[in-house]
Write an enzyme that holds these catalytic residues in place. Structure first.
Site, mmCIF file in Angstrom:
data_model
loop_
_atom_site.group_PDB
_atom_site.id
_atom_site.type_symbol
_atom_site.label_atom_id
_atom_site.label_comp_id
_atom_site.label_asym_id
_atom_site.label_seq_id
_atom_site.Cartn_x
_atom_site.Cartn_y
_atom_site.Cartn_z
ATOM 1 N N HIS A 169 0.883 -1.170 -0.030
ATOM 2 C CA HIS A 169 -0.127 -0.188 0.131
ATOM 3 C C HIS A 169 0.828 1.277 -0.111
ATOM 4 C CE1 HIS A 169 0.440 0.902 4.307
ATOM 5 N NE2 HIS A 169 0.707 -0.434 4.393
ATOM 6 N N ASP A 181 6.526 1.297 6.263
ATOM 7 C CA ASP A 181 5.182 0.809 6.061
ATOM 8 C C ASP A 181 4.337 2.036 5.192
ATOM 9 O OD1 ASP A 181 2.555 -0.120 6.643
ATOM 10 O OD2 ASP A 181 2.177 0.834 8.183
ATOM 11 N N GLU A 215 -4.910 1.287 2.737
ATOM 12 C CA GLU A 215 -4.792 0.117 3.765
ATOM 13 C C GLU A 215 -4.938 0.612 5.079
ATOM 14 O OE1 GLU A 215 -2.819 -2.524 6.463
ATOM 15 O OE2 GLU A 215 -2.112 -0.567 6.001
ATOM 16 N N GLU A 216 -4.289 1.787 5.358
ATOM 17 C CA GLU A 216 -4.345 2.156 6.833
ATOM 18 C C GLU A 216 -5.985 2.330 7.389
ATOM 19 O OE1 GLU A 216 -1.652 2.152 8.585
ATOM 20 O OE2 GLU A 216 -0.188 2.269 7.061
ATOM 21 N N HIS A 318 4.392 3.912 12.445
ATOM 22 C CA HIS A 318 3.063 4.903 12.641
ATOM 23 C C HIS A 318 3.677 6.328 13.225
ATOM 24 C CE1 HIS A 318 -0.486 2.297 11.617
ATOM 25 N NE2 HIS A 318 0.627 2.009 10.719
#
Length: 454
Positions: A169, A181, A215-216, A318
């Site tokens: 993603h 990420d 996606e998140e 994150h």
């Protein structure tokens, strides 16, 4: 009388001297055993750390276009995370990321023009909702106008064969540039796509790349792809690429379909993973989710596949510390080399089954069967069936339970009584279990405290 006393004194002195020598010898052997014990574990721990942090040498941008080069993959990560920046869903930056990926895909299509390589690119928008179970709570996850980018590469005339799908993603959390990420894996996918277009020998089935755009917000884009995209029906197996920190190596921690992990282990040059990670996820002990759950037939999806992730540097996950410089040199090279071989192995399995309807049904049929797997030294991965596991894992238990009775029969005068021996074994097992749980619990508690404190 004096001579007798003198003789007794000499005899006693000799006896005590021998006893002292024996005690000294025992102390020496005990100390030597302690040294060997600590030296052995120092070597084992040192080797484990070396393997964990090892990565192949990163290849420069001048590497042949058909071979994976970390420098080129990192250039994509740089563009997404530093030139574009934070890319949450519905943001202008995410639109810029869409355009960046689409433009690169168009360049690949132009590059393949006039060859026997067929490159297809599609941009899809979705609006809908789906049931979602997160941390034991069920709710409706609704989405509006989210996007995916699909890149399909195949030999001309072979485009209808079930494809190997790679998923990563390009959206990011609200406050993070998302280098690990998941821009790192997007960069890897773009470089792999470029390698396949430049290669004279494509995998035996098509390769499809899903650049997931949402996606998140709890895997919306993967759910939309499975429910609404016509391309989902053309997928035979998938590999989902994720990250739980920018500093780690790619590790397999979930799979659906016993044949998928077997095919992965047979060819991957740097296989990493252990079945225990999947057991932890299946037990619901991880408060998180990936697109794997939306794709896998063991959960919401209908596909066999593998879930891989980077598992180191969780403190940056994150956060604004998930940046390009946090990705260790060689990690993307390892990911690219591993995926290149794994894609070809999975493709060969699909291609072999494509001509036989029963074989193809067996490959794609949802099943709870899985293979146990464990890697050794980032060089080899051992996989075996659950039936073999039952034999291998239960026989030692039976032997251990029979040991007190066996020892009592062989040494009736020195061995403990069978029931007493069992009690000693149970007590030792209890101590070992408490130790194991402590080893797992202490880092978890420290991590939870660090997360709370930060």
């Amino acid at each position: 009388m004096c001579e007798r006393n003198w003789s007794m004194l000499v005899l006693c002195d000799g006896i005590f001297g021998l006893k002292h020598q024996g005690m000294a010898r025992h102390r020496h052997l005990g100390f030597l055993g302690l040294v060997v014990f600590f030296a052995f574990y120092a070597v084992v721990i040192g080797y484990a750390l070396y393997v964990f942090y090892w990565a192949p040498a990163p290849q420069p941008a001048t590497t042949d276009a058909a071979a994976f080069a970390e420098a080129r993959a990192k250039a994509h990560v740089h563009a997404l995370t530093e030139l574009i920046g934070i890319r949450p869903v519905s943001s202008h930056n995410l639109q810029r990321a869409h355009h960046y990926i689409l433009e690169f895909c168009r360049q690949l299509k132009q590059q393949a023009a006039g060859t026997d390589v067929l490159v297809q690119t599609h941009f899809e928008n979705y609006t809908g909702s789906f049931d979602f179970d997160f941390v034991g709570e069920r709710f409706i996850n609704a989405y509006n106008n989210i996007s995916n980018i699909i890149l399909h590469i195949s030999k001309a005339g072979n485009e209808q064969t079930p494809a190997v799908l790679l998923v990563a993603h390009h959206d990011s959390p609200v406050a993070s540039p998302g280098a690990g990420d998941d821009a790192s894996n997007v960069g890897v996918m773009l470089e792999l796509a470029s390698n396949f277009v430049a290669s004279t020998k494509l995998p035996t089935t098509p390769v499809m790349f899903l650049f997931s755009g949402a996606e998140e917000p709890l895997c919306q884009s993967a759910a939309a792809f499975m429910s609404s995209s016509p391309w989902a029906k053309r997928v035979g197996v998938f590999i989902n690429l994720e990250s739980i920190g920018p500093g780690g190596s790619p590790i397999v921690f979930q799979h659906a379909g016993a044949w998928t992990i077997k095919a992965f282990a047979e060819r991957a040059p740097h296989p990493r993973g252990v079945i225990a990670a999947q057991d932890i996820f299946d037990a619901g002990l991880v408060l998180g989710d990936t697109d794997y759950r939306q794709l896998s037939y063991r959960h919401r999806g209908g596909l066999p596949g593998i879930d891989m992730a980077y598992l180191l540097g969780g403190a940056a996950y994150h956060t604004d510390r998930d940046i390009l410089s946090a990705i260790r040199p060689g990690v993307l090279q390892e990911t690219g080399e591993t995926l290149t071989a794994a894609i070809k192995s999975l493709a060969d399995t699909l291609a072999a089954g494509y001509g036989s309807k029963p074989t193809m049904q067996a490959l794609l049929q949802p099943t709870d069967h899985k293979r146990l797997f464990v890697s050794f030294g980032a060089r080899y991965m051992l996989t075996y069936s659950t039936a073999t596991a039952n034999l291998l894992h239960n026989v030692p238990v039976i032997m251990a339970l029979a040991a007190p009775t066996t020892l009592n029969l062989l040494h009736p005068h020195t061995a403990l009584a069978p029931l007493q021996g069992l009690r000693v074994m149970v007590a030792a097992s209890g101590v070992g279990l408490v130790t194991l749980l402590s080893v797992l619990a202490v880092p978890a508690l420290l991590g939870a405290f660090r997360a709370w404190a930060s």
